[in-house]
Design a protein around this motif. Structure first.
Motif, PDB file in Angstrom:
ATOM      1  N   GLU A   1       0.817  -1.207   0.000  1.00  0.00           N
ATOM      2  CA  GLU A   1       0.000   0.000   0.000  1.00  0.00           C
ATOM      3  C   GLU A   1       0.858   1.269   0.000  1.00  0.00           C
ATOM      4  O   GLU A   1       0.535   2.257  -0.669  1.00  0.00           O
ATOM      5  CB  GLU A   1      -0.936   0.010   1.218  1.00  0.00           C
ATOM      6  N   LEU A   2       1.959   1.227   0.745  1.00  0.00           N
ATOM      7  CA  LEU A   2       2.841   2.391   0.786  1.00  0.00           C
ATOM      8  C   LEU A   2       3.447   2.662  -0.582  1.00  0.00           C
ATOM      9  O   LEU A   2       3.495   3.805  -1.051  1.00  0.00           O
ATOM     10  CB  LEU A   2       3.948   2.166   1.826  1.00  0.00           C
ATOM     11  N   LYS A   3       3.922   1.612  -1.214  1.00  0.00           N
ATOM     12  CA  LYS A   3       4.536   1.770  -2.532  1.00  0.00           C
ATOM     13  C   LYS A   3       3.517   2.238  -3.559  1.00  0.00           C
ATOM     14  O   LYS A   3       3.784   3.159  -4.355  1.00  0.00           O
ATOM     15  CB  LYS A   3       5.155   0.438  -2.965  1.00  0.00           C
ATOM     16  N   GLU A   4       2.339   1.632  -3.569  1.00  0.00           N
ATOM     17  CA  GLU A   4       1.314   2.010  -4.537  1.00  0.00           C
ATOM     18  C   GLU A   4       0.837   3.439  -4.319  1.00  0.00           C
ATOM     19  O   GLU A   4       0.624   4.190  -5.284  1.00  0.00           O
ATOM     20  CB  GLU A   4       0.138   1.035  -4.445  1.00  0.00           C
ATOM     21  N   ALA A   5       0.693   3.829  -3.052  1.00  0.00           N
ATOM     22  CA  ALA A   5       0.251   5.199  -2.776  1.00  0.00           C
ATOM     23  C   ALA A   5       1.301   6.215  -3.217  1.00  0.00           C
ATOM     24  O   ALA A   5       0.972   7.265  -3.789  1.00  0.00           O
ATOM     25  CB  ALA A   5      -0.037   5.357  -1.287  1.00  0.00           C
ATOM     26  N   SER A   6       2.573   5.899  -2.983  1.00  0.00           N
ATOM     27  CA  SER A   6       3.639   6.823  -3.383  1.00  0.00           C
ATOM     28  C   SER A   6       3.703   6.962  -4.899  1.00  0.00           C
ATOM     29  O   SER A   6       3.808   8.076  -5.433  1.00  0.00           O
ATOM     30  CB  SER A   6       4.978   6.326  -2.833  1.00  0.00           C
TER      31      SER A   6
ATOM     32  N   ALA B   1       1.268   6.396  -6.968  1.00  0.00           N
ATOM     33  CA  ALA B   1       0.041   7.027  -7.445  1.00  0.00           C
ATOM     34  C   ALA B   1       0.085   8.542  -7.301  1.00  0.00           C
ATOM     35  O   ALA B   1      -0.546   9.266  -8.083  1.00  0.00           O
ATOM     36  CB  ALA B   1      -1.160   6.463  -6.683  1.00  0.00           C
ATOM     37  N   LEU B   2       0.835   9.022  -6.326  1.00  0.00           N
ATOM     38  CA  LEU B   2       0.965  10.465  -6.127  1.00  0.00           C
ATOM     39  C   LEU B   2       2.013  11.097  -7.037  1.00  0.00           C
ATOM     40  O   LEU B   2       2.258  12.305  -6.955  1.00  0.00           O
ATOM     41  CB  LEU B   2       1.318  10.762  -4.661  1.00  0.00           C
TER      42      LEU B   2
ATOM     43  N   THR C   1      10.265   6.434  -4.029  1.00  0.00           N
ATOM     44  CA  THR C   1       9.417   5.482  -3.317  1.00  0.00           C
ATOM     45  C   THR C   1      10.251   4.449  -2.574  1.00  0.00           C
ATOM     46  O   THR C   1       9.954   4.104  -1.425  1.00  0.00           O
ATOM     47  CB  THR C   1       8.486   4.776  -4.318  1.00  0.00           C
TER      48      THR C   1
END
Length: 313
Positions: free
Chosen positions: A178-183, A185-186, A193
């Protein structure tokens, strides 16, 4: 009555796996305690005749494989252990991290697959191969001094890297996606990341890998015997890594081996027992150093966990 007996039998059968698994879990603990007791018991003779201070805080060493009179100062061996560990970890940690990052971030590429295969092959190479072949290779190809602390540190790093890199790889893969995907995505780059999301989340696992790799490097004997030998001494200056100072592992092995060589005693029995006891004491010091390393890295893990929990809140 019969129903009660059957109920008790069924209850006992149900608890047998728990009992057996608990007993199996206690076996390594019991073995470790037995080893500690044997090491302490074996060190008592050296503590009585040589003394704690003379062994731990003096660097004068002269045993069977050097020249008499006999002196058993292990300060040089303690220092050599720390220097060898520092040299090997300075090479192994960044190399293992780089290999794990490449294998994690580019798993489907040609080089990503080759790295995983190479690590599996290197992990299966016996340490004696490094000791026999790599010393000559390093000295002739790269002009590194024969039988030196630098050579021993490089060989220990080669031994530890295939062991540490898969553990670091597992830590990176187990980091929350989730951390990687959120970073990403931003709009953050892959490097940003990795540096600010993946690596901090995987830090406890990386610390565990470093701890296990450090213990493996500290406990190796075969490579060190070929690389630096048995004789410990304090280098001058202390940071000189081109000298040949033996750590606690090989010095202790040499002292324990002085009891007999080739099946025939090479010392009077009393002196042989004394040198063997000094070898036990070197193992006791090494055990204490390993516990200190584990405690230090456990503190780092605890601190990183606290920081992650605070950031999440």
């Amino acid at each position: 009555m019969l129903r009660r007996v059957n109920s008790q039998v069924r209850r006992g059968i149900r608890y047998w796996p728990v009992i057996l698994s608990s007993a199996a879990a206690l076996v390594p603990v019991a073995m470790l305690l037995a080893v500690i007791v044997l090491i302490v018991k074996g060190s008592l003779l050296a503590l009585d005749y040589v003394g704690f201070h003379d062994m731990l805080f003096t660097g004068k060493f002269s045993a069977t494989f050097t020249n008499p009179p006999y002196s058993y100062g292990l300060l040089g061996a303690i220092w050599a252990t720390m220097i060898l560990l520092a040299v090997s970890m300075l090479i192994a940690i960044p190399t293992s991290l780089a290999l794990a990052v490449f294998a994690t971030e580019f798993p489907e590429t040609f080089w990503g697959r080759r790295i995983r295969e190479a690590l599996g092959v290197l992990a299966g190479i016996p340490p004696v191969v490094y000791g026999l072949v790599a010393v000559l290779f390093l000295s002739r190809i790269f002009a590194i001094p024969d039988f030196s602390t630098l050579t021993g540190g490089i060989l220990l790093a080669l031994l530890v890297i295939p062991f540490m890199a898969p553990l670091v790889d597992d830590a990176l893969q187990n980091a929350p996606n989730e951390l990687k995907e959120a970073s990403l995505a931003l709009g953050a780059t892959r490097w940003y990341t990795l540096k600010n999301a993946t690596l901090p989340a995987a830090f406890p696992g990386i610390v565990s890998a470093v701890a296990l790799g450090s213990l493996k490097a500290m406990g190796d004997v075969i490579i060190i015997i070929f690389a630096v030998g048995y004789v410990p001494y304090l280098p001058s200056p202390l940071w000189d890594i081109t000298g040949r100072g033996a750590p606690l592992t090989s010095a202790g092995a040499g002292l324990a081996g002085s009891f007999s060589r080739g099946g025939a005693p090479i010392l009077p029995e009393s002196q042989a027992w004394l040198e063997s006891s000094v070898g036990y004491f070197s193992a006791l010091i090494l055990l204490a150093m390993a516990i200190a390393v584990l405690c230090l890295l456990s503190i780092l893990q605890w601190r990183s966990g606290r920081l992650q929990k605070t950031a999440a809140e």
